[in-house]
Design a protein around this motif. Structure first.
Motif, mmCIF file in Angstrom:
data_model
loop_
_atom_site.group_PDB
_atom_site.id
_atom_site.type_symbol
_atom_site.label_atom_id
_atom_site.label_comp_id
_atom_site.label_asym_id
_atom_site.label_seq_id
_atom_site.Cartn_x
_atom_site.Cartn_y
_atom_site.Cartn_z
ATOM 1 N N ARG A 83 0.846 -1.201 0.000
ATOM 2 C CA ARG A 83 0.000 0.000 0.000
ATOM 3 C C ARG A 83 0.881 1.251 0.000
ATOM 4 O O ARG A 83 0.593 2.222 -0.685
ATOM 5 C CB ARG A 83 -0.923 -0.002 1.212
ATOM 6 N N ALA A 84 1.960 1.182 0.802
ATOM 7 C CA ALA A 84 2.884 2.312 0.864
ATOM 8 C C ALA A 84 3.495 2.575 -0.507
ATOM 9 O O ALA A 84 3.638 3.718 -0.931
ATOM 10 C CB ALA A 84 3.976 2.037 1.883
ATOM 11 N N ARG A 85 3.817 1.500 -1.216
ATOM 12 C CA ARG A 85 4.431 1.650 -2.536
ATOM 13 C C ARG A 85 3.499 2.419 -3.463
ATOM 14 O O ARG A 85 3.937 3.293 -4.206
ATOM 15 C CB ARG A 85 4.744 0.264 -3.106
ATOM 16 N N ARG A 86 2.208 2.114 -3.402
ATOM 17 C CA ARG A 86 1.252 2.861 -4.230
ATOM 18 C C ARG A 86 1.219 4.332 -3.825
ATOM 19 O O ARG A 86 1.131 5.217 -4.666
ATOM 20 C CB ARG A 86 -0.145 2.253 -4.102
ATOM 21 N N ARG A 87 1.252 4.595 -2.514
ATOM 22 C CA ARG A 87 1.175 5.989 -2.061
ATOM 23 C C ARG A 87 2.411 6.770 -2.469
ATOM 24 O O ARG A 87 2.320 7.918 -2.871
ATOM 25 C CB ARG A 87 1.006 6.042 -0.544
ATOM 26 N N VAL A 88 3.586 6.119 -2.349
ATOM 27 C CA VAL A 88 4.812 6.807 -2.750
ATOM 28 C C VAL A 88 4.769 7.081 -4.251
ATOM 29 O O VAL A 88 5.122 8.169 -4.711
ATOM 30 C CB VAL A 88 6.059 5.986 -2.361
ATOM 31 N N ALA A 89 4.300 6.089 -5.013
ATOM 32 C CA ALA A 89 4.187 6.270 -6.461
ATOM 33 C C ALA A 89 3.263 7.444 -6.764
ATOM 34 O O ALA A 89 3.528 8.252 -7.660
ATOM 35 C CB ALA A 89 3.646 4.997 -7.108
ATOM 36 N N LEU A 90 2.177 7.568 -6.012
ATOM 37 C CA LEU A 90 1.219 8.652 -6.186
ATOM 38 C C LEU A 90 1.878 10.002 -5.916
ATOM 39 O O LEU A 90 1.796 10.924 -6.742
ATOM 40 C CB LEU A 90 0.037 8.442 -5.231
ATOM 41 N N VAL A 91 2.562 10.107 -4.777
ATOM 42 C CA VAL A 91 3.194 11.384 -4.416
ATOM 43 C C VAL A 91 4.247 11.760 -5.452
ATOM 44 O O VAL A 91 4.321 12.906 -5.899
ATOM 45 C CB VAL A 91 3.821 11.292 -2.998
ATOM 46 N N VAL B 354 -18.371 0.687 -10.712
ATOM 47 C CA VAL B 354 -18.509 0.727 -9.253
ATOM 48 C C VAL B 354 -17.802 -0.450 -8.589
ATOM 49 O O VAL B 354 -17.462 -0.399 -7.409
ATOM 50 C CB VAL B 354 -20.012 0.803 -8.867
ATOM 51 N N THR B 355 -17.526 -1.504 -9.371
ATOM 52 C CA THR B 355 -16.854 -2.659 -8.776
ATOM 53 C C THR B 355 -15.325 -2.519 -8.811
ATOM 54 O O THR B 355 -14.610 -3.326 -8.213
ATOM 55 C CB THR B 355 -17.235 -3.960 -9.510
ATOM 56 N N GLU B 356 -14.846 -1.497 -9.525
ATOM 57 C CA GLU B 356 -13.399 -1.281 -9.621
ATOM 58 C C GLU B 356 -12.940 -0.594 -8.329
ATOM 59 O O GLU B 356 -13.516 0.414 -7.938
ATOM 60 C CB GLU B 356 -13.158 -0.343 -10.805
ATOM 61 N N GLU B 357 -11.915 -1.125 -7.684
ATOM 62 C CA GLU B 357 -11.502 -0.537 -6.415
ATOM 63 C C GLU B 357 -10.699 0.742 -6.613
ATOM 64 O O GLU B 357 -9.956 0.875 -7.593
ATOM 65 C CB GLU B 357 -10.665 -1.539 -5.625
ATOM 66 N N VAL B 358 -10.826 1.660 -5.663
ATOM 67 C CA VAL B 358 -10.009 2.865 -5.678
ATOM 68 C C VAL B 358 -8.547 2.427 -5.542
ATOM 69 O O VAL B 358 -8.226 1.619 -4.664
ATOM 70 C CB VAL B 358 -10.402 3.800 -4.517
ATOM 71 N N PRO B 359 -7.649 2.902 -6.412
ATOM 72 C CA PRO B 359 -6.274 2.387 -6.421
ATOM 73 C C PRO B 359 -5.581 2.400 -5.063
ATOM 74 O O PRO B 359 -4.782 1.512 -4.779
ATOM 75 C CB PRO B 359 -5.557 3.339 -7.388
ATOM 76 N N LEU B 360 -5.883 3.380 -4.221
ATOM 77 C CA LEU B 360 -5.168 3.438 -2.955
ATOM 78 C C LEU B 360 -5.766 2.510 -1.900
ATOM 79 O O LEU B 360 -5.288 2.443 -0.781
ATOM 80 C CB LEU B 360 -5.114 4.874 -2.434
ATOM 81 N N MET B 361 -6.831 1.816 -2.255
ATOM 82 C CA MET B 361 -7.391 0.863 -1.312
ATOM 83 C C MET B 361 -7.002 -0.556 -1.683
ATOM 84 O O MET B 361 -7.459 -1.521 -1.063
ATOM 85 C CB MET B 361 -8.921 0.964 -1.306
#
Lengths: 143, 373
Positions: A83-91, B354-361
């Motif tokens: 999850r952190a990897r996605r957040r860092v990629a986002l930032v 609506v079934t696609e998850e938000v990427p950060l979740m």
């Protein structure tokens, strides 16, 4: 000597409490040294690190932010590091799109036993930031 | 299942008839649509209507008005936050409002149950100031003339002129508007879901012939190309880099109105309004010492970067933020530009499914290897 060589960066090193910090402990046990201007900042898990806490130091005085958590598959909470990897990629993507030096943020896995890797990461990141020079964002009073 | 209905009435009249007969037949208990408030020269707001007369020829409802006093996605979330509606309600919203609602549903901030979602191929909306100055009425003939040609009025929100997602994704019923040359005499309703056709089928007062033809016709494609080109043009005007951002956000007065109207900003307490963003005196002293001064109110760039981190992945580009900004900061353009790169990173399109998850979740184990240094 030029200013750049005298420049001592202020670095925030965000560490998860299991692997990243553990790497620091192993380094200490082996009497390994890392630059004193690198300040460890412990979070429970990199997956619990809010994105604003990556951005905020860069505005309030840091020249770089490094983040270390467990290797993929080793997270104490199973998937915090993914999850952190996605957040860092986002930032990084946001900073990149706005031309705001995404290279001031580093993400690297360090395991509990990897004292040497911990010290190497701190040192390498310090050198990397020294080369980049001071973070212009932190000195601006008009942001 | 009925796929569409062609009605021999103008679009405005047909949609009014549809909503009126849905109410009269009891198939829906209410309709959420734009309507005039306070009589003649009052404002325009989203309202829940239960009286079929609201959709009569002189009724107060204005279901197709090109105006967005609030992003209805946020309003729908507010209506359904504590639980789904007990009785069916039809809603008439713009495609971006629908996308915003879908994004909120994914975040457990609303429920689409019992909602009949009606949207249209959108020709954009006018900025709030046009409505506030009572100038909306006189713009409408020109607006609909342009829409018939598949063109856009140049005075609509810039973000609408740059919007490439103007065909609704999740509507039960889509009203074809853009590029429909015979809009004044004919109306095409596309029934995209079983729910949509179930509500319509056998409805008295709504007689039409089965619809043949595709929604994605030439005018839609052309408009998409034109809007994509304008989008590039807008994005090129964003002043990036530290200096550019300081120039742009230097105008910020810190009112946080952009956050208040943003449908994706749903937190009841914003981090940037919390005690975490109030500094103790010694922090101010340190800041002063280090920076030799301090802008007040502080944190313009931090606020916007933080907001980007929170919403850019789901930004639907509705343009509410730009519209309410008293300092004329082109927020929506900046958010759409960053949104495009972030959404491309995760191969994600807000409001698509609506079934696609938000990427950060969510996450994939094997991905983004380049992020780790």
């Amino acid at each position: 000597m030029s200013d750049k060589q005298e420049f001592e960066p202020r670095i925030i090193y965000i560490l998860c409490s299991w692997c990243g910090s553990g790497g620091g402990e192993t380094a200490a046990a082996h009497h390994l040294h890392y630059p004193e201007n690198v300040r460890p900042y412990r979070v429970n898990c990199t997956g619990a690190l809010p994105t604003v806490h990556i951005i905020r130091p860069l505005i309030e005085g840091a020249d770089g932010v490094a983040i270390s958590g467990c290797h993929p598959g080793d997270c104490h909470y199973n998937d915090g590091n993914f999850r952190a990897r996605r957040r860092v990629a986002l930032v990084k993507s946001i900073l990149d799109t706005l031309d705001l030096e995404p290279e001031r943020v580093w993400f690297r896995y360090v395991a509990h036993g990897e004292g040497r890797r911990f010290v190497d990461t701190a040192t390498e990141f310090n050198d990397h930031i020294k080369k980049l020079g001071p973070n212009p964002l932190k000195t601006r009073s008009d942001t | 299942m009925l796929e569409g209905l062609k009605i021999n009435k103008g679009a405005e009249e047909a949609v009014r008839d549809l909503l009126r007969s849905l109410l009269e037949s009891g198939r829906v208990s209410g309709v959420l649509a734009l309507g005039r408030t306070g009589g003649g020269n009052g404002g325009v707001a989203y309202s829940l209507f239960t009286d079929p007369d609201a959709f009569g020829a002189d009724g107060v409802a204005l279901p197709l008005l090109p105006f967005m006093p609030a992003n209805a996605g946020g309003l729908l979330s507010r209506l359904t936050l504590k639980g789904p509606l007990a009785e069916p309600v039809a809603v008439v919203v713009k495609p971006c409002e629908l996308r915003a609602f879908i994004e909120l549903v994914k975040r457990n901030q609303g429920s689409p149950d019992n909602l009949l979602l009606i949207s249209s191929t959108c020709g954009g909306v006018y900025p709030l100031e046009v409505g506030a100055n009572d100038a909306l009425e006189e713009r409408l003939p020109g607006y609909w003339e342009a829409v018939k040609q598949g063109e856009l009025d140049s005075d609509i929100r810039p973000t609408c002129r740059a919007c490439v997602h103007f065909v609704p994704d999740n509507a039960d019923i889509t009203v074809a508007l853009l590029g429909e040359a015979d809009l004044d005499t004919q109306c095409a309703l596309y029934l995209n879901t079983e729910k949509g056709s179930a509500f319509i089928e056998g409805l008295e007062d709504l007689q039409g012939t089965p619809l043949l033809g595709e929604l994605e016709a030439e005018p839609i494609q052309r408009s998409r190309d034109q809007r994509a080109a304008y989008r590039e043009e807008l994005f090129a005007g964003v002043e990036a880099g530290l200096e550019g951002l300081i120039r742009t956000f230097g105008r910020c007065i810190g009112c946080h109105a952009c956050k208040t109207v943003c449908p994706i900003c749903y937190c009841s307490l914003c981090y940037f309004d919390s005690q975490d963003c109030e500094y103790r005196p010694e922090v101010y002293e340190t800041e002063l010492e280090r920076k030799g001064g301090l802008r007040l109110p502080p944190n313009t760039i931090f606020f916007q970067l933080g907001r980007l981190a929170h919403v850019s992945v789901s930004c639907v580009g509705c343009g509410m933020c730009t519209d309410v900004c008293p300092a004329d900061i082109p927020l929506s353009t900046i958010f759409s530009k960053v949104g495009d790169s972030v959404q491309a990173l995760f191969d994600y399109q807000p409001g698509r499914d609506v079934t696609e998850e938000v990427p950060l979740m969510t996450f994939e184990e094997e991905e983004l290897v380049q992020v780790a240094t």
